[in-house]
Design a protein around this motif. Structure first.
Motif, short mmCIF file in Angstrom:
data_model
loop_
_atom_site.label_atom_id
_atom_site.label_comp_id
_atom_site.label_asym_id
_atom_site.label_seq_id
_atom_site.Cartn_x
_atom_site.Cartn_y
_atom_site.Cartn_z
N ASP A 40 0.82 -1.21 0.00
CA ASP A 40 0.00 0.00 0.00
C ASP A 40 0.86 1.26 0.00
O ASP A 40 0.54 2.24 -0.69
N GLN A 43 2.14 1.84 -3.37
CA GLN A 43 1.10 2.41 -4.23
C GLN A 43 0.90 3.89 -3.94
O GLN A 43 0.67 4.69 -4.85
N ASP A 46 3.59 5.67 -5.49
CA ASP A 46 3.34 5.69 -6.93
C ASP A 46 2.36 6.79 -7.29
O ASP A 46 2.53 7.49 -8.30
#
Length: 853
Positions: A40, A43, A46
């Motif tokens: 997570d 992400q 990201d």
């Protein structure tokens, strides 16, 4: 499970829980949690990288291009100045420019004075709707059992426009988002104008500036339902009304249709935010405001400072800050630059933009808490009243959604994602007999959806002119595309196609749901903030604020104050009016090639770009801050209770729904009508596009020819719904059982001729369509297809008499929720029967492209 004796039995020790096993289990649990959190966090990083990349790339591309254009303009300006210097006219140009700029400044200030006068006059009149048409008040919401400030207006058609009472009425619901009503009929080229020109009675749902005491949002929905009932009473021979909702009026229309599913005809949703957490990373920053600036407690505080009334001027100010270079700078410089063209257009728009309306505190709290922060409408958790949930699946009428990629207030994801969040699959849409059509414009902005003349004359006009065609579609999900056109501008007719879509096509507009997870933490924290404010701060604020203080707060709001101070009631402005009259009488414009005019325009462009750069950096900072604060592991854990989305049925559960079971049970029942409709649905090929001309032929047959004409709208809708489910879930049996529905050779021959007439000439059919037609002939024991059927078989004088409705079995009768004049087009994406080999290998050269019939 062990017992107390097992704990001391050596033979049972391996089965007895041991401390080291507990420690190992805890360690494995922590490792699994760590792996999940690492994923997570990766992400989240990201997303942060995407935010930086998207904003930086857009800023670089946009501002570097603009900077190059600016440098080119500077170079040309320098050359022009050198030429004028060489010619000895530079001083003359400068003097002419100074005079011209002073005169334009005086005229522009006078336009602002007029705006102030318009604002005060509009306020004194109670801020009536800014419609371009006359109207009569039909109903007033204050007289209803649940009083509210909404009113129903009937638009008076202008001279030369004839309205037919038997035509389906249009009802337009304008947004109550700070401004007043009227944007849907602001011009003659508008939603109102399009409907009037087509002969439809038009009604307008407007609202007064002040809400009724104790008014809740549910009272508004009840009033709108009462308005629709009154319209239906006034037009007993017309189909149920079309309801068009703009922006905030769009989700209000969804509330109306969901809580009164048997009341409305097709509903049109224009630029309406429904899935409010949705959007593209690095593209749509407005959705982050609650997480960065605060949640529900802010409108609660502002309402308390207003004596229980929330001032719509706050919302207008937020809109202006969204694009400050346009609303705070360029709007006024454009007025200054083009003042010689007049100020009528500026004043007309400002009359609407400067009409600020109020909401009761419970109303704005419901909107913010249930919709924008909580996203509860999409999650099926919204309650319009205690014990009265709002389920969008209850809407039975066709839904048309209009969105635009150029809309930075309601991006397409917010306008459309609710469809994928509400239904498990397109099959569920068909099972529920629903038709959802969406249309995505490439570039029009938010206000342009409602006020643009081009949009009115193209998109809104085509939606209006094809509504019967839209209702001709079988249940499913479609994208409406307006492609080519024929005729001059006054008599232009567009080519409209309906492209079959799946929920994956809706999801493809977005970039996933992970970027929406932080909103769950924002929603929970907003609830805590609201409770803390309600308990600890609100009593003090309410005890302090008096009615006169609340009125003073509204009068001193910058939006009102800036307009009032420029009005003629300010003694200074009286001098502006006199000066403007003098300037207008002796106006001397500078020559268009005056280089100082180019320098002035260049200076304005540079300031505008500077403000845009600030806006872009602000938006990037907001988005980075949002994901940095609310995307941490702690915030994700904090918001986990609010992440849950609507529970959707599996495909196997959909197959077992009572609607499907009942339809399959009736596969061998019916007669001529059921057989024709079934074959038209089966004739669909999965190439994707439904052409309107074929739908119009289908509409003409199934609404104007007997035996179909004798069917009520409810009967026709029920048959189409049932046959769609049969074609979707049992396509092979649907073909094989056709002889059981068509008993005589005459019926069979007439039925297949009707079915062949709808797709048109053989050379325009795709191979699949022709193969399936041949299979119908084979199953029904008829000779192969060899010639075109270009005339309506039910209207041929020498043809067989059509079966009568009276001869149809009782299975035809029944009622369905909602109103439609549906005619059959094929069900999108159903598993079609495999065509059997034709007896007659019809020879064709080429073969036209065939869309689904």
């Amino acid at each position: 499970m062990v017992n107390v004796f097992d704990l001391f039995d050596p033979a049972r020790q391996p089965a007895v829980p041991r401390p080291e096993n507990d420690a190992l289990a805890v360690l494995n649990g922590h490792l699994e949690t760590a792996r999940r959190e690492v994923t997570d966090v990766a992400q989240t990083y990201d997303i942060l990288g995407k935010v930086l990349s998207a904003h930086a790339r857009r800023m670089f591309d946009s501002h570097s291009d603009r900077l190059r254009q600016t440098l080119d303009k500077v170079q040309r300006l320098a050359g022009a100045l050198r030429d004028r210097q060489g010619a000895g006219s530079l001083q003359t140009d400068w003097d002419a420019y100074l005079r011209d700029s002073r005169e334009r400044l005086v005229l522009s200030l006078d336009a602002l004075r007029k705006r102030g006068d318009v604002f005060l006059a509009h306020e004194e009149a109670g801020c009536p709707p800014v419609l371009a048409y006359d109207y009569d008040v039909v109903m007033d919401g204050k007289d209803l059992p649940y009083p509210c400030n909404y009113v129903l207006l009937k638009i008076t058609p202008p001279a030369g426009v004839a309205v037919k009472d038997w035509k389906r009425p249009y009802v337009i619901i304008d947004p109550r988002a700070g401004h007043g009503p009227g944007i849907g009929g602001f011009k003659t080229d508008s939603q109102v104008g399009v409907a009037l020109r087509d002969g439809h009675p038009v009604y307008f749902v407007a609202f007064k500036r002040m809400p009724e005491k104790g008014q809740y949002l549910s009272y508004v929905t009840r009033a709108e339902a009462a308005f629709v009932r009154e319209i239906m009473r006034r037009h007993p021979n017309a189909p149920k009304p079309i309801i068009a909702g703009n922006c905030q009026g769009g989700w209000a229309t969804l509330l109306l249709a969901a809580t009164n599913p048997d009341l409305t005809g097709p509903i049109v949703i224009n630029g309406a935010p429904v899935a409010t957490w949705a959007g593209a990373v690095g593209v749509h920053p407005m959705r982050y405001n609650a997480g960065v600036l605060g949640g529900t407690w802010i409108p609660m505080l502002l309402s308390d400072l207003g004596g229980g009334l929330f001032d719509g001027a706050h919302l207008v100010q937020n809109f202006e800050l969204l694009n400050p270079s346009r609303t705070l700078f360029r709007k006024y410089t454009d007025l200054y630059l083009d003042i010689d063209k007049g100020d009528a257009r500026f004043l007309e728009f400002e009359r609407w933009w400067g009409g600020f309306f109020l909401l009761n505190e419970p109303e704005i709290r419901w909107i913010v808490e249930q919709l924008f922060v909580g996203n509860r409408l999409v999650k099926n958790e919204a309650r319009i009243e205690p014990g009265r949930p709002v389920d969008l699946k209850q809407i039975k009428a066709p839904i048309i959604v209009f969105a635009s990629h150029g809309d930075n207030i309601t991006p397409p994801q917010q306008a459309l994602n609710w469809i994928a969040e509400t239904y498990a699959d397109v099959r569920e849409i068909r099972i529920r007999g629903q038709r959802i059509i969406y249309m995505n414009h490439d570039q029009v902005g938010h206000l342009g959806i409602f006020v643009s003349s081009q949009i009115a004359n193209k998109e809104h006009a085509e939606v209006g002119s094809t509504l019967k065609t839209i209702e001709a579609l079988a249940p499913g999900l479609y994208e409406m595309r307006i492609e080519d056109y024929a005729g001059d501008e006054a008599n232009r007719r567009f080519t409209v196609g309906f492209v079959e879509r799946t929920l994956d096509d809706i999801r493809a507009l977005d970039d996933g749901h992970f970027d929406e997870r932080p909103f769950a933490a924002v929603a929970r924290f907003s609830e805590i903030q609201a409770q803390a404010y309600d308990m600890m701060v609100r009593p003090l604020v309410k005890a302090t604020v008096t009615e006169s203080m609340a009125e003073m707060n509204r009068a001193l709001h910058p939006q009102r104050l800036s307009r009032a101070l420029m009005s003629s009631r300010n003694p200074v402005s009286a001098q502006i009016e006199d000066a403007a009259a003098t300037v207008a009488a002796g106006r001397r414009k500078a020559a268009p090639d005056n280089p100082f005019l180019a320098a002035e325009s260049l200076w304005f462009d540079m300031i505008e770009q500077s403000i845009d750069l600030f806006r872009d950096q602000r938006d990037m900072l907001f988005e980075l801050t949002f994901h940095t604060v609310w995307g941490t592991p702690w915030m994700r854990a904090f918001g986990r209770t609010h992440e849950a989305r609507r529970t959707l049925k599996s495909l196997s559960e959909l197959r077992g729904l009572p609607e499907v079971t009942a339809a399959i049970f009736n596969i061998e029942r019916g007669g001529f009508v059921e057989a024709v409709i079934r074959m038209l649905i089966l004739l669909a090929e999965n190439r994707g596009t439904v052409r309107r001309d074929r739908l119009e032929r289908s509409s003409r047959v199934l609404t104007q020819d007997e035996p179909f004409r004798s069917l009520s709208a409810a009967q026709r809708a029920m048959i189409i719904h049932e046959q769609t489910l049969i074609a979707t879930y049992e396509p092979e049996r649907a073909v094989e059982t056709l002889p059981l529905l068509l008993k005589t050779p005459e019926e069979r021959d007439l039925a297949v001729k009707i079915v062949q007439y709808v797709p048109g000439a053989i050379e325009e059919m795709s191979p699949h369509t022709l193969d399936l037609l041949q299979r119908f002939h084979t199953v029904l024991g008829l000779s192969p297809v060899t010639e075109d059927i270009l005339a309506d078989p039910l209207r041929r004088a020498d043809g067989p008499a059509p079966p009568t409705v009276a001869a149809m079995p009782p299975a035809v009768t029944g009622a369905v929720g909602g109103d439609a004049e549906p005619v059959v087009a094929p069900a999108p994406g159903h598993a079609r029967p495999s065509p059997r080999k034709r007896r007659d290998a019809t020879k064709r050269n080429g073969g036209g492209e065939e869309a689904a019939e």
